[in-house]
Write an enzyme that holds these catalytic residues in place. Structure first.
Site, PDB file in Angstrom:
ATOM      1  N   GLU A  20      48.427  46.949  35.580  1.00  0.00           N
ATOM      2  CA  GLU A  20      47.073  47.469  35.767  1.00  0.00           C
ATOM      3  C   GLU A  20      46.777  47.622  37.254  1.00  0.00           C
ATOM      4  O   GLU A  20      46.268  48.644  37.695  1.00  0.00           O
ATOM      5  CB  GLU A  20      46.052  46.522  35.118  1.00  0.00           C
ATOM      6  CG  GLU A  20      44.623  46.908  35.450  1.00  0.00           C
ATOM      7  CD  GLU A  20      43.591  46.256  34.559  1.00  0.00           C
ATOM      8  OE1 GLU A  20      43.924  45.963  33.402  1.00  0.00           O
ATOM      9  OE2 GLU A  20      42.466  46.050  35.018  1.00  0.00           O
ATOM     10  N   SER A  34      37.357  39.446  39.440  1.00  0.00           N
ATOM     11  CA  SER A  34      36.432  39.767  40.528  1.00  0.00           C
ATOM     12  C   SER A  34      37.095  39.609  41.898  1.00  0.00           C
ATOM     13  O   SER A  34      38.151  38.996  42.022  1.00  0.00           O
ATOM     14  CB  SER A  34      35.210  38.851  40.455  1.00  0.00           C
ATOM     15  OG  SER A  34      35.596  37.537  40.826  1.00  0.00           O
ATOM     16  N   GLY A  91      41.389  42.984  24.497  1.00  0.00           N
ATOM     17  CA  GLY A  91      40.426  41.940  24.168  1.00  0.00           C
ATOM     18  C   GLY A  91      40.772  40.668  24.930  1.00  0.00           C
ATOM     19  O   GLY A  91      41.456  39.795  24.394  1.00  0.00           O
TER      20      GLY A  91
END
Lengths: 326, 383
Positions: free
Chosen positions: B250, B364, B133
């Site tokens: 990640e 992004s 989250g």
């Protein structure tokens, strides 16, 4: 101020002496502006280092050459290192290695002296020939700081008793040079973006400029990884060709992206002979031509398909390397 | 059931162990993979992912690379990297539930070992799926401006706010929530990371229909959600540091898992590659190779504890480039826009559409370029 600071494109690593050695090699190229002869590479102690840590020696020599826009018998040193145990190798002081670029063949002359023998891939594949009667003609290029000769006639030769994939070795040497060149040029572009002010601030503060240089940094980082992997593949003939081509591809991409980005950052001064940019552009274009960059995508496809689309470096390669290091 | 490969076979023995195990299990595995990767609604999707996950865990493949106290069988991140790669290249890509282990477990182990020992075994075994989250409706690229609040009340955190774009949120067992514990002005210095059970009263999760036809992500609402104080990961107001650490994993491990999957897609294309698509194939192969080499270097650095941060933004840019070029090539050779009556059309259409999310998720491309420019090239930002 951070101008001139090294670029930290990779994660910090233990000091292997690589930076120090590369620095020493950069000075060697500076001391021999018309080309470092084979004998000077020997005297420098490069072959001793190559015997001890081949990866470091090969990477440092070619990266330094690229960064310094240097010339010299470096491809010959690489091939001599790999072919050290082969029977029938020539006297490398008189020899030049053939670089096949598409349907033309070239060699890089060192200084005023023309090589008297040419080392070329055996037409039957998997081996080398020493061509004593080759005819070599000087040829003009975009970069007149490199003595380039074209192989007009290959002539008669005798085989060297040993296997070596000459095309892959020259591709690795040229790719590492192109990578070293691109990294140094990126640093020049970065420094200029910090220095040059417009609209009351350094142009590096503008996002458009930042993103141009960031894309170049990604290309340079990829070329560095691919170059390192190719050097690791030197000991493994089964995957050398694919690794060498991937290194050549990544370096060509890096050079294209970086010359474009840095020229754009430099603006008009980059189009002059007053700024050193032109020397980087000339050398980058020459190296790309020698790598026959325009056909690399197709050649990589061919090599990857021939290898069953295997990874460029299998996990077993790094495990074995880990064990070797342990 | 075959004996699980022992962690002592880690590294060189793994390839041989997999080769020995594979013939008897490949068909069963491929069926589970097919189910797990089929586009479908959120709950069915999570269930299929967990089924593949638990099967791989039962056979000893997942769990390798983690200490026994966390539900694993020993080894380190390099062991895991080898397992993911070998399974992926064998056509058995690990389920996406593994991604949340790779992102969240190192942070838990490093910053909250007690929570790790208590909760990681369920995650490792595939009994649970977790989500992150982080993003909020008004805090996407500018994550440090997030507004979900956590206030300590006695020995409980009380959480109020809203999270969005949480991958696999609907159907998840727990969520790692990045919440504001300091003032709004404190930006990234006033955030804390808290492990929240999704069935806690006051948590409401809703799946979001995505353009690939699935419910990839969800939004989560928190209203007076009370969580024990010991669910804190790291220190109060230091959640940003933990989140950054998680994001490094990640970038490294997710990119690594993806490159194996993309190599398999290229391999499957090899037999039907038209002559004219060879250059595009070579270009895509280079993109995947760059991702492979770079993400492996990141995993090695993280494993050795010498990753310094902004370099992983380069990996993320290589990831989105590779995803796009591989899918554009596949689409050029076997266009997905009109059903070609091939058995795999739906999956290909989904893969193509899903690849369009790569330049956006997890920060992004523009954010990554900004990080490369400011933190690696050290170009000054606006002043």
């Amino acid at each position: 101020m951070t101008e001139g600071a090294p670029l930290r494109l990779s994660h910090p690593a233990d000091d292997t002496g690589s930076a120090e050695f590369t620095g020493a090699m950069v000075r060697l190229f500076a001391e021999h502006p018309s080309g470092v002869p084979f004998a000077a590479i020997e005297e420098f102690g490069w072959f001793e280092l190559a015997a001890e840590s081949p990866g470091l020696a090969v990477s440092a020599m070619f990266s330094a050459q690229g960064a310094a826009l240097g010339a010299g018998a470096t491809l010959e040193a690489l091939v001599a290192h790999v072919a050290r145990d082969f029977d029938g190798t020539p006297d490398w002081r008189d020899a030049a290695v053939l670089v096949e670029a598409g349907d033309r063949g070239f060699a890089l002359a060192c200084g005023e002296r023309m090589p008297s023998v040419l080392v070329a891939p055996s037409p039957s594949g998997g081996g080398m020939l020493v061509l004593g009667s080759a005819r070599l003609d000087p040829v003009r290029s975009i970069d007149d700081s490199v003595g380039l000769v074209e192989v007009a006639e290959r002539g008669e030769g005798r085989p060297i008793d040993g296997e070596a994939d000459l095309g892959s070795l020259t591709a690795i040497g040229l790719a590492l040079q192109l990578g070293g060149l691109s990294e140094r040029l990126l640093g020049i572009g970065r420094d200029y973006a910090l220095l040059r002010e417009q609209f009351g601030r350094p142009i590096g503060a503008f996002q458009a400029v930042q993103h141009l240089l960031a894309d170049a940094a990604v290309g340079v980082a990829a070329a560095e990884s691919a170059g390192t992997a190719a050097v690791r593949a030197l000991e493994d003939p089964a995957r050398l060709r694919l690794a060498a081509l991937v290194a050549a591809g990544a370096a060509s991409r890096a050079a294209t992206t970086t010359t474009r980005a840095v020229q754009q950052v430099l603006g008009a001064i980059g189009y002059t002979r007053e700024h050193e940019f032109h020397r980087f552009l000339y050398r980058a274009r020459l190296l790309c031509r020698l790598l026959d960059s325009a056909t690399l995508d197709s050649r990589i496809a061919e090599a990857a398909l021939a290898a069953g689309v295997a990874p460029v470096e299998p996990t077993s390669a790094w495990f074995e390397q880990d064990e070797g290091a342990a | 059931m075959t004996t699980a490969p022992s962690p002592s076979t880690a590294h060189t023995g793994l390839r041989e162990a997999l080769a020995a195990w594979l013939p008897d299990h490949l068909d069963e595995g491929l069926a589970l993979v097919h189910e797990a990767h089929r586009p479908r609604p959120a709950l069915e999707y999570v269930a299929a992912q967990k089924a593949l996950h638990s099967w791989l865990f039962e056979h000893g493949w997942l769990g390798m690379g983690w200490a026994a106290e966390y539900g694993g069988s020993g080894g380190d991140a390099m062991t895991r990297a080898a397992v993911y790669d070998l399974l992926g290249l064998a056509g058995l890509p690990v389920p996406t539930t593994v991604n949340s282990i790779e992102v969240l477990a190192p942070a838990l182990v490093g910053y909250a070992p007690e929570l790790a020992a208590r909760y990681l075994p369920g995650l490792m075994a595939g009994a649970e799926a977790w989500c992150q989250g982080f993003s909020e409706p008004e805090a996407g690229s500018d994550l440090a401006s997030l507004r979900t609040r956590a206030v300590l009340d006695g020995d409980e955190w009380v959480i109020d706010g809203q999270k969005i774009w949480s991958t696999r949120a609907y159907g998840s067992t727990r969520c790692v929530v990045l919440a504001r514990t300091g003032s709004q002005e404190s930006r990234n210095r006033g955030l804390s990371l808290i492990l929240v059970d999704m069935d806690t009263p006051g948590v409401v999760c809703r799946p979001i229909a995505d353009l690939a036809g699935t419910e990839h992500f969800g939004e989560i609402f928190f209203e007076g959600v009370r969580v024990p104080a010991d669910r804190l990961i790291g220190e109060v107001d230091r959640g940003w540091e933990v989140a950054q650490y998680a994001l490094q994993w990640e970038r490294g491990m997710f990119g690594w898992i993806r490159q194996a999957a993309m190599l398999v897609l290229l391999r499957e294309l090899a037999d039907r590659l038209p002559e004219g698509s060879r250059p595009a194939f070579g270009a895509a192969y280079q993109d995947v190779a760059a991702l492979r080499l770079r993400s492996l270097a990141t995993i090695e650095a993280l494993n050795a504890g010498r990753s310094s941060g902004p370099q992983v933004s380069i990996d993320k840019l290589l990831l989105s480039t590779a995803e796009r070029s591989v899918q554009d090539l596949l689409d050029a050779v076997r266009p997905v826009a009109i059903d070609d009556r091939a058995e795999d059309w739906e999956t290909r259409l989904y893969d193509y559409l899903h690849s369009r999310s790569a330049p956006i998720y997890g920060g992004s491309e523009e954010i990554q370029r900004g990080i490369v420019a400011s933190q690696i090239l050290e170009l000054r930002g606006r002043r």
